[in-house]
Design a protein around this motif. Structure first.
Motif, PDB file in Angstrom:
ATOM      1  N   ALA A  89       0.849  -1.209   0.000  1.00  0.00           N
ATOM      2  CA  ALA A  89       0.000   0.000   0.000  1.00  0.00           C
ATOM      3  C   ALA A  89       0.879   1.253   0.000  1.00  0.00           C
ATOM      4  CB  ALA A  89      -0.910  -0.004   1.219  1.00  0.00           C
ATOM      5  N   ARG A  90       0.288   2.361  -0.428  1.00  0.00           N
ATOM      6  CA  ARG A  90       1.024   3.623  -0.473  1.00  0.00           C
ATOM      7  C   ARG A  90       0.434   4.604   0.544  1.00  0.00           C
ATOM      8  NH1 ARG A  90       4.502   3.742  -4.627  1.00  0.00           N
ATOM      9  NH2 ARG A  90       4.926   5.941  -4.205  1.00  0.00           N
ATOM     10  N   PHE A  91       1.345   5.151   1.376  1.00  0.00           N
ATOM     11  CA  PHE A  91       0.965   6.146   2.372  1.00  0.00           C
ATOM     12  C   PHE A  91       1.869   7.377   2.247  1.00  0.00           C
ATOM     13  CE2 PHE A  91      -0.509   2.142   4.179  1.00  0.00           C
ATOM     14  CZ  PHE A  91      -1.748   2.473   4.707  1.00  0.00           C
ATOM     15  N   ASP A  92       2.356   7.655   1.061  1.00  0.00           N
ATOM     16  CA  ASP A  92       3.248   8.789   0.882  1.00  0.00           C
ATOM     17  C   ASP A  92       2.569  10.077   1.328  1.00  0.00           C
ATOM     18  OD1 ASP A  92       4.912   6.914  -0.226  1.00  0.00           O
ATOM     19  OD2 ASP A  92       4.521   7.489  -2.300  1.00  0.00           O
ATOM     20  N   ARG A  93       3.244  10.813   2.220  1.00  0.00           N
ATOM     21  CA  ARG A  93       2.758  12.096   2.752  1.00  0.00           C
ATOM     22  C   ARG A  93       1.425  11.960   3.507  1.00  0.00           C
ATOM     23  NH1 ARG A  93       4.513  12.296  -2.093  1.00  0.00           N
ATOM     24  NH2 ARG A  93       2.405  12.149  -2.945  1.00  0.00           N
ATOM     25  N   ALA A  94       1.054  10.754   3.854  1.00  0.00           N
ATOM     26  CA  ALA A  94      -0.182  10.547   4.617  1.00  0.00           C
ATOM     27  C   ALA A  94       0.010  10.927   6.075  1.00  0.00           C
ATOM     28  CB  ALA A  94      -0.628   9.092   4.513  1.00  0.00           C
ATOM     29  N   ILE A  95      -1.085  11.262   6.735  1.00  0.00           N
ATOM     30  CA  ILE A  95      -1.067  11.592   8.162  1.00  0.00           C
ATOM     31  C   ILE A  95      -1.560  10.376   8.936  1.00  0.00           C
ATOM     32  CG2 ILE A  95      -2.012  13.074   9.964  1.00  0.00           C
ATOM     33  CD1 ILE A  95      -2.343  15.244   7.794  1.00  0.00           C
ATOM     34  N   LEU A  96      -0.658   9.773   9.704  1.00  0.00           N
ATOM     35  CA  LEU A  96      -0.985   8.595  10.502  1.00  0.00           C
ATOM     36  C   LEU A  96      -0.766   8.870  11.981  1.00  0.00           C
ATOM     37  CD1 LEU A  96       0.708   6.162   8.024  1.00  0.00           C
ATOM     38  CD2 LEU A  96      -1.633   5.829   8.820  1.00  0.00           C
ATOM     39  N   ASN A  97      -0.867  10.124  12.355  1.00  0.00           N
ATOM     40  CA  ASN A  97      -0.640  10.512  13.742  1.00  0.00           C
ATOM     41  C   ASN A  97      -1.639   9.828  14.674  1.00  0.00           C
ATOM     42  OD1 ASN A  97       1.209  12.222  12.562  1.00  0.00           O
ATOM     43  ND2 ASN A  97      -0.031  14.066  12.826  1.00  0.00           N
ATOM     44  N   GLN A  98      -1.126   9.221  15.750  1.00  0.00           N
ATOM     45  CA  GLN A  98      -1.930   8.553  16.776  1.00  0.00           C
ATOM     46  C   GLN A  98      -2.768   7.400  16.218  1.00  0.00           C
ATOM     47  OE1 GLN A  98      -3.355  12.597  18.198  1.00  0.00           O
ATOM     48  NE2 GLN A  98      -3.238  11.527  20.149  1.00  0.00           N
ATOM     49  N   ALA A  99      -2.396   6.911  15.040  1.00  0.00           N
ATOM     50  CA  ALA A  99      -3.081   5.742  14.488  1.00  0.00           C
ATOM     51  C   ALA A  99      -2.555   4.472  15.147  1.00  0.00           C
ATOM     52  CB  ALA A  99      -2.882   5.680  12.975  1.00  0.00           C
ATOM     53  N   TRP A 100      -3.320   3.405  15.056  1.00  0.00           N
ATOM     54  CA  TRP A 100      -2.953   2.122  15.635  1.00  0.00           C
ATOM     55  C   TRP A 100      -2.754   1.116  14.511  1.00  0.00           C
ATOM     56  CZ3 TRP A 100      -2.964   1.069  21.090  1.00  0.00           C
ATOM     57  CH2 TRP A 100      -3.312   2.188  21.874  1.00  0.00           C
ATOM     58  N   LEU A 101      -1.516   0.597  14.379  1.00  0.00           N
ATOM     59  CA  LEU A 101      -1.180  -0.387  13.363  1.00  0.00           C
ATOM     60  C   LEU A 101      -0.433  -1.556  14.001  1.00  0.00           C
ATOM     61  CD1 LEU A 101      -0.575   2.716  11.819  1.00  0.00           C
ATOM     62  CD2 LEU A 101      -0.722   1.102   9.925  1.00  0.00           C
ATOM     63  N   ILE A 102      -0.908  -1.998  15.134  1.00  0.00           N
ATOM     64  CA  ILE A 102      -0.246  -3.083  15.847  1.00  0.00           C
ATOM     65  C   ILE A 102      -0.404  -4.386  15.064  1.00  0.00           C
ATOM     66  CG2 ILE A 102      -0.266  -4.445  17.973  1.00  0.00           C
ATOM     67  CD1 ILE A 102      -1.182  -1.862  19.398  1.00  0.00           C
ATOM     68  N   ASP A 103       0.718  -5.070  14.842  1.00  0.00           N
ATOM     69  CA  ASP A 103       0.748  -6.328  14.084  1.00  0.00           C
ATOM     70  C   ASP A 103       0.281  -6.154  12.638  1.00  0.00           C
ATOM     71  OD1 ASP A 103       1.688  -8.181  16.116  1.00  0.00           O
ATOM     72  OD2 ASP A 103      -0.243  -7.888  17.098  1.00  0.00           O
ATOM     73  N   ALA A 104       0.251  -4.924  12.145  1.00  0.00           N
ATOM     74  CA  ALA A 104      -0.149  -4.699  10.754  1.00  0.00           C
ATOM     75  C   ALA A 104       0.959  -5.162   9.811  1.00  0.00           C
ATOM     76  CB  ALA A 104      -0.446  -3.217  10.519  1.00  0.00           C
ATOM     77  N   ASP A 105       0.556  -5.572   8.598  1.00  0.00           N
ATOM     78  CA  ASP A 105       1.526  -6.030   7.608  1.00  0.00           C
ATOM     79  C   ASP A 105       1.704  -4.960   6.542  1.00  0.00           C
ATOM     80  OD1 ASP A 105       3.121  -7.320   5.761  1.00  0.00           O
ATOM     81  OD2 ASP A 105       1.980  -9.192   5.791  1.00  0.00           O
ATOM     82  N   LEU A 106       2.831  -4.231   6.623  1.00  0.00           N
ATOM     83  CA  LEU A 106       3.155  -3.171   5.672  1.00  0.00           C
ATOM     84  C   LEU A 106       4.370  -3.553   4.832  1.00  0.00           C
ATOM     85  CD1 LEU A 106       2.417  -1.067   8.564  1.00  0.00           C
ATOM     86  CD2 LEU A 106       1.844   0.091   6.451  1.00  0.00           C
ATOM     87  N   THR A 107       4.518  -4.835   4.579  1.00  0.00           N
ATOM     88  CA  THR A 107       5.628  -5.303   3.768  1.00  0.00           C
ATOM     89  C   THR A 107       5.630  -4.606   2.410  1.00  0.00           C
ATOM     90  OG1 THR A 107       5.491  -7.469   4.837  1.00  0.00           O
ATOM     91  CG2 THR A 107       6.720  -7.338   2.769  1.00  0.00           C
ATOM     92  N   GLU A 108       6.784  -4.047   2.042  1.00  0.00           N
ATOM     93  CA  GLU A 108       6.957  -3.355   0.756  1.00  0.00           C
ATOM     94  C   GLU A 108       6.029  -2.146   0.584  1.00  0.00           C
ATOM     95  OE1 GLU A 108       9.338  -4.041  -1.300  1.00  0.00           O
ATOM     96  OE2 GLU A 108      10.032  -5.947  -0.455  1.00  0.00           O
TER      97      GLU A 108
END
Length: 273
Positions: free
Chosen positions: A100-119
């Motif tokens: 997935a693409r999150f370029d310049r995205a705002i992820l402040n205070q987000a929860w991504l525990i055990d998330a799969d962001l491979t590549e």
């Protein structure tokens, strides 16, 4: 409504963490990750995709969707383009975000525990007080990202963090020390060249063969970390904590700067000749 208020208060607690405390211990002890708020989704993949595609332009051809506070846990959102989107306070625990693409995205205070962001691509993304414990970020691109989140136990094998800023936010001392936490993270073969790691927590991190060229490691904690075969050319070790750190070869150390100003250098472990 009451849970929503509690969730916001717990997220705000990330700003109040004592500089020597583990963020995970301070926050996760108050959060039930198996609760519906933290483990379910209020949208389907098709709905998320449609929202992203229908979002108004955020600059050039890029679209900027608003997913603030959305529950998106356990979804398959792999390959979607969230570039420039607002995901503040969103919950993406154990979500499949491969590629997935999150370029310049705002992820402040987000929860991504055990998330799969491979590549995945998070170039210049904002990750302030973001919870990413045990996330999979192998091969991910976080170049130029601003990170004061908790990536304890995360896998960042071969990840790109060139020019990333994980330093402490010294302007908000009254609200606690916000900094990048990579405690026990796997950063083998990662590119951290030119990254700002001032006051970052890299205790027990695996940094074998990592590129730390020209890194700012001022006041960072590398206690117990493994720097075997790491590239330290131009890395600044002013007041870096090296207690029980496994250092690379003498040749690699000779290319570092201000190693004589590091803390606990006499407690560091030297490679076997």
């Amino acid at each position: 409504m009451l849970f929503r208020l509690a969730f916001v208060l717990v997220s705000m607690a990330a700003l109040l963490v004592h500089p020597h405390d583990a963020v995970a211990q301070d926050l996760l002890r108050y959060v039930d990750l198996n609760s519906p708020e933290m483990s379910t989704s209020e949208m389907t993949r098709a709905e998320v995709d449609a929202l992203l595609k229908a979002a108004p332009p955020g600059g050039g051809e890029q679209r900027s969707a608003n997913l603030e506070g959305k529950r998106l846990s356990h979804l398959d959102l792999s390959g979607l383009d969230f570039s420039g989107s607002n995901l503040r306070l969103a919950r993406l625990n154990r979500t499949d975000l491969k590629g997935a693409r999150f370029d310049r995205a705002i992820l402040n205070q987000a929860w991504l525990i055990d998330a799969d962001l491979t590549e995945a691509s998070l170039v210049k993304a904002s990750l302030l007080s973001t919870q990413m414990q045990r996330a999979k970020l192998g091969g991910a691109d976080l170049s130029g990202a601003r990170i004061t989140g908790d990536l304890s136990g995360a896998s960042l094998i071969g990840a790109k963090l060139a020019g990333a800023d994980l330093s402490a936010d010294m302007r908000n001392q009254s609200m606690g020390l916000m900094r990048g936490v990579l405690k026990s993270a796997d950063l083998r073969n990662a590119d951290l060249s030119g990254a700002n790691l001032s006051r970052a927590n890299l205790e027990f991190a695996k940094l074998q063969n990592a590129n730390l060229a020209n890194c700012n490691l001022n006041h960072a904690s590398l206690a117990g970390a493994d720097l075997s075969n790491a590239n330290l050319a131009g890395a600044d070790f002013t007041e870096t904590d090296l207690d029980s750190t496994l250092l690379p070869s003498a040749a690699a150390l000779a290319e570092a700067r201000n190693l004589d100003k590091a803390w606990n250098l006499n407690q560091a472990r030297r490679p076997q000749q």
